[in-house]
Every structure is written in structure tokens, then in C-alpha cells.
Motif scaffolding. Structure first.
Motif, PDB file in Angstrom:
ATOM      1  N   LEU A   7       0.864  -1.189   0.000  1.00 20.17           N
ATOM      2  CA  LEU A   7       0.000   0.000   0.000  1.00 20.17           C
ATOM      3  C   LEU A   7       0.897   1.234   0.000  1.00 20.17           C
ATOM      4  O   LEU A   7       1.714   1.403   0.903  1.00 20.17           O
ATOM      5  N   SER A   8       0.738   2.064  -1.013  1.00 23.77           N
ATOM      6  CA  SER A   8       1.523   3.294  -1.112  1.00 23.77           C
ATOM      7  C   SER A   8       0.573   4.472  -1.308  1.00 23.77           C
ATOM      8  O   SER A   8      -0.400   4.377  -2.056  1.00 23.77           O
ATOM      9  N   VAL A   9       0.871   5.555  -0.629  1.00 29.48           N
ATOM     10  CA  VAL A   9       0.109   6.794  -0.762  1.00 29.48           C
ATOM     11  C   VAL A   9       1.103   7.901  -1.102  1.00 29.48           C
ATOM     12  O   VAL A   9       2.111   8.072  -0.398  1.00 29.48           O
ATOM     13  N   ARG A  10       0.831   8.640  -2.174  1.00 33.34           N
ATOM     14  CA  ARG A  10       1.770   9.685  -2.610  1.00 33.34           C
ATOM     15  C   ARG A  10       1.018  10.995  -2.843  1.00 33.34           C
ATOM     16  O   ARG A  10       0.013  11.010  -3.562  1.00 33.34           O
ATOM     17  N   ARG A  11       1.512  12.049  -2.228  1.00 27.54           N
ATOM     18  CA  ARG A  11       0.985  13.412  -2.417  1.00 27.54           C
ATOM     19  C   ARG A  11      -0.529  13.477  -2.221  1.00 27.54           C
ATOM     20  O   ARG A  11      -1.230  14.202  -2.927  1.00 27.54           O
ATOM     21  N   GLY A  25      -1.082  -3.082  -4.183  1.00 28.28           N
ATOM     22  CA  GLY A  25      -0.507  -4.162  -4.970  1.00 28.28           C
ATOM     23  C   GLY A  25       0.194  -3.581  -6.184  1.00 28.28           C
ATOM     24  O   GLY A  25       0.976  -2.632  -6.093  1.00 28.28           O
ATOM     25  N   ALA A  26      -0.103  -4.125  -7.360  1.00 25.06           N
ATOM     26  CA  ALA A  26       0.522  -3.637  -8.587  1.00 25.06           C
ATOM     27  C   ALA A  26      -0.338  -2.603  -9.303  1.00 25.06           C
ATOM     28  O   ALA A  26       0.030  -2.127 -10.378  1.00 25.06           O
ATOM     29  N   GLN A  27      -1.460  -2.234  -8.720  1.00 27.24           N
ATOM     30  CA  GLN A  27      -2.412  -1.348  -9.390  1.00 27.24           C
ATOM     31  C   GLN A  27      -2.324   0.067  -8.831  1.00 27.24           C
ATOM     32  O   GLN A  27      -2.344   0.267  -7.621  1.00 27.24           O
ATOM     33  N   ARG A  28      -2.236   1.050  -9.712  1.00 36.44           N
ATOM     34  CA  ARG A  28      -2.199   2.450  -9.306  1.00 36.44           C
ATOM     35  C   ARG A  28      -3.554   3.100  -9.560  1.00 36.44           C
ATOM     36  O   ARG A  28      -4.221   2.806 -10.541  1.00 36.44           O
TER      37      ARG A  28
END
Length: 470
Positions: A13-17, A75-78
Motif C-alpha cells: 500500500l503506497s500513498v503519494r501526495r 498491490g501492482a495497481q495504481r
């Protein structure tokens, strides 16, 4: 806890800006978070700092009055953070959220075991018999087998919290967001929740936890991020950050732990505002308490303690005259107004009309009892509640903010006795300390007795002048 039925590995899980705004007003600004697959990140910070809003944005479940920007990777989905609907398709099977209010997460018309079993049946495709067996086994592991046949309103807040967790976890989503999982729980039940969360992590779940519980943050380990006014002000290894915080706010937050508070002064003898004589209560075959006797003096602070489900809320409701004891009696002081006994509810969402703004709810109280609005303004300032929040619905403020609005509403009435049922369970240590000090000042000024339900041993021993243990 056994391995998840779907056997999926955790997902990054990534959260950016990520930013959240209402019109031109920014509520959360440029958040960046990274959790590896099977990792854990804990968000710590004061009520209203934006932690729950961030969780709702990740889920794609912001109210229509708010918008967000940025990027979210699962996962691999943005995903474009602004595209809420795209993430809604992930609910349950890929991305799950346990909200802060367990009552709102459960169907009030469905029995507890069935709510957990339905997830096994509809999401995991099990037969009705297998689903029911899985639900009953999950409840039994938490010593809650007897609660399976109950409806949510028939169990305690702490039990509802655990039921909601079991239903959320049962779906087997690889990314799990949990908002305040230990609020209102005694130490033993906090340990149960910690064990469940550690089992989920060992099972490969990627876990984002929102909490005010410093103990839980330390026990979970992983990464810790501290939020203040919509910003992440500090982030790093949980143990290192808690041992040596760099930001002044984080240091103040940790220093406000109840264990560091001075002990309460002994209570001076005062006339009783209520006398409880040999009161007993049972529900069905379960005996909650028996032969409880106590005098509650004016201006006195009394902690009501005991494990989740021991009858603390029931005892308070008997004292308030909301329900009758099976035996014994309650005598209240004479000459008091009918509004002299007041309750601060454990779940503030249940105490406000959901479709009425906070301003309207409070204005109705002021009009009915001919109270000065200026007194409310002063209370809201002490409770650090911005006036702009008054024009929101109860569901549009944080749980901790709503809890403080509920406290202000009760204090406006200047009652002779307040039954405060976990009144600060949704507050960070610093705001909790400020709020309880205000409650103490107000009660002493107006000689109001306070019965405080708490699971926190340090609050009970340092804030209260004596305890009634159930």
C-alpha cells in the motif's frame, strides 16, 4: 487465529501526495506513506488531525462535500486518488476498513454470529453450515460464544468492537485498515485485539492502524507516523520514534500519558447526591453484579471499573433511572431538576441526530432550557473545537470531536451528577488530559458528582478519588 481462507498474500500500500480538501480549505496535505506487503504502519495523532479522513480517502469513501488528489497504489495497481469509485470495487476482497464506531459497522437487526457468518458465506463462498461454524469458532476464540445469539444493542461497546473486527477480518482482504481498534477496552481485551492484529500480520495482511493508544503502537512495531493538523510531522521506526521523538508535539503527546498524571486528592465529605443500596442486575442467565452499595457525594469523582461486559454501563443506567435493578434501590437527592442527572454516552454517534447539524442540535438545547450561547462558545474554545465544525453533520467530524461536542452539551446543563461512559476513549493522550481537567474544574465549580467509566487503570487511580469495581 487460522490462516485466511482465500490464501492471498498481502499487497503493498503506497500513498503519494495525497491531499483532501473541502472547497478551498485543505484538511489533509501531501501525505506520503509506504507499507510493504505484509507490513504494518500505525498513525498516531490528536483527534481531528485527519487520520480517519486519510483512511476514508484510501478506501474511496469520502463524503460528497470533500475531494482528494494524489496517487494510491494497492498491490501492482495504481489509482488516481480523486477516482473514488475505482477503489470501491476493491471493498471486502482486496481492501477492508474497520471504522471507528463499531455500532455503525454492524447491522442492528441481525444477530452477532450471523453477521460474521454472512461474510464467510457471501464473500468466501462457504456453505451456510460451514459459515455458521466458522463464525461460532471465531467468537469462541475470544470468549464470546454466548454473544452469538445476541443483537448488537444487547452487547457492550467492547464486545461490539471485537465482533466488528471478526466480520471485517473474515473477508480475507490482503490490505486491512483499522480505526481505533482498542478504544474502550480493558487491558485483557486490548491484549486480545493485539493478538488478533499480530495474527493478521503473520498471516500476510498489510495493516494500516489508526490509534490514540501509544501502547498498541509500540506493541505493533513496524513504522509509526504522527499526524497534526492534516500533516505528517514525524515518521520512522516505531520503537525508535517512541523512545526519542524529535517533534515537540510528539514529545508533549507522549508526556500526557495518564501514568504520569499526579494522583487525585482525597474527596472531602459531602452530602450524597445519590445513594445506591444493594443493587443487583442480571441479563438472562448472566449475573452482571450483585449487592452493590455506594454513596455518591456532590463534587466527587468516582471511577466505575471492570472488564468489558461486566455491567458498567448498566450500573450507570440504573443510577440514572433509565432501567430498573432486579433488586435493591437508588435514592436521589430531593429538590433537583429533572435534568439534574446527565449521561455522556460511550458512542457519541448514538447521541446526535445524524441528519441535523451540530449547531442546530446545540441551539435546540439552548432554546429549550434558555441557556446562554456565550457559555457554549467558551466551552468549545476550551475543548479546542473550531466554530466552523458547528455547521457540519455528526458524521462529518471525527469521533473525538463528536465526543467533545457531547461533553460540552452535558456541561451546559450544569447537572448534579454526570455518568460519563468512556468519555475520552476517542481522544489522544494530550486532548484526553485537557478534556478530563475541564470536566474536573467544571464539576468542582458546580459541585457535580462524576461517575467515570474507564478501562484505563492509570486514569482510574489518578483522576478518580475512589473506585467502584464490577
Amino acid at each position: 487465529m487460522s490462516k485466511r481462507a482465500n490464501g492471498h498474500p498481502g499487497a503493498q500500500l503506497s500513498v503519494r501526495r495525497l491531499s483532501i480538501f473541502a472547497g478551498q480549505q485543505w484538511l489533509v496535505r501531501d501525505i506520503a506513506l509506504e507499507i510493504a506487503a505484509g507490513g504494518v504502519l500505525t498513525l498516531l495523532g490528536e483527534s481531528g488531525s485527519g487520520k480517519s479522513l486519510l483512511a476514508q480517502a484510501i478506501m474511496g469513501n469520502l463524503p460528497p462535500t470533500l475531494a482528494c488528489s494524489g496517487e494510491i497504489e494497492i498491490g501492482a495497481q495504481r489509482y488516481d486518488a480523486a477516482d473514488l469509485r475505482a477503489r470501491q470495487a476493491l471493498w471486502g476482497r482486496t481492501l477492508s476498513l474497520l471504522p471507528q464506531e463499531p455500532w455503525l459497522a454492524l447491522d442492528p437487526t441481525m444477530r452477532v454470529a450471523r453477521q460474521i457468518g454472512e461474510v464467510h458465506e457471501l464473500v468466501l463462498g462457504r456453505s451456510a453450515d460451514d459459515a455458521a461454524a466458522a463464525a461460532n469458532a471465531a467468537l469462541a476464540r475470544l470468549d464470546m460464544a454466548q454473544a452469538g445469539a445476541s443483537y448488537p444493542f444487547q452487547i457492550s461497546g467492547g464486545m461490539a468492537q471485537r465482533v466488528a473486527f471478526l466480520a471485517t477480518y473474515a473477508a480475507g482482504a490482503p490490505v486491512l485498515i483499522i480505526d481505533e481498534p482498542t478504544k474502550g477496552l480493558d487491558s485483557a481485551r486490548r491484549g486480545d485485539v493485539l493478538a488478533m492484529l499480530k495474527a493478521a500480520i503473520a498471516d500476510g495482511v498489510t495493516l494500516l492502524t489508526i490509534t490514540h493508544d501509544v501502547w498498541l503502537a509500540r506493541q505493533l512495531g513496524g513504522t509509526l507516523a504522527v499526524m497534526l493538523d492534516g500533516d505528517i510531522i514525524e515518521q520512522g521506526d516505531a520503537a525508535a520514534l517512541l523512545d526519542a521523538p524529535q517533534h515537540a508535539y510528539t514529545r508533549r503527546l507522549l508526556a500526557a500519558d495518564p501514568a504520569a498524571w499526579p494522583a487525585a486528592a482525597p474527596a472531602a465529605a459531602t452530602a450524597p447526591v445519590a445513594t445506591v443500596q444493594a443493587v443487583s442486575k442480571r441479563f438472562g442467565a448472566q449475573q452482571l453484579f450483585s449487592n452493590v452499595t455506594a454513596d455518591i457525594g456532590r463534587g466527587e469523582f468516582v471511577a466505575i471499573t471492570g472488564p468489558s461486559g461486566s455491567g458498567k454501563t448498566t450500573f450507570g443506567n440504573i443510577l440514572l433511572g433509565l432501567i430498573k435493578p432486579d433488586s435493591g434501590s437508588v435514592r436521589r437527592a430531593g429538590g433537583l431538576a429533572r435534568t439534574a442527572f446527565q449521561k455522556i454516552y460511550q458512542d457519541p454517534a448514538a447521541a446526535f441526530a445524524p441528519t441535523v447539524t451540530l449547531r442546530r442540535s446545540l441551539q435546540d438545547l439552548i432554546d429549550l432550557h434558555r441557556l446562554p450561547w456565550q457559555e457554549l462558545t467558551a466551552l468549545l474554545e476550551r475543548l479546542r473545537l473550531p466554530p466552523a465544525l458547528l455547521d457540519r453533520l455528526p458524521g462529518q467530524v471525527s469521533g473525538g470531536e463528536l465526543q467533545r461536542f457531547a461533553i460540552a452539551r452535558v456541561l451546559m446543563m450544569r447537572p448534579a451528577l454526570i455518568f460519563a461512559d468512556e468519555p475520552t476513549s476517542r481522544l489522544d493522550p494530550l486532548t484526553q488530559q485537557e478534556t478530563l481537567m475541564l470536566l474536573r474544574e467544571h464539576a468542582l465549580q458546580y459541585q457535580c458528582a462524576v461517575l467515570l467509566v474507564t478501562h484505563d487503570h492509570d486514569i482510574a487511580s489518578r483522576y478518580a478519588q475512589r473506585q467502584i469495581s464490577l
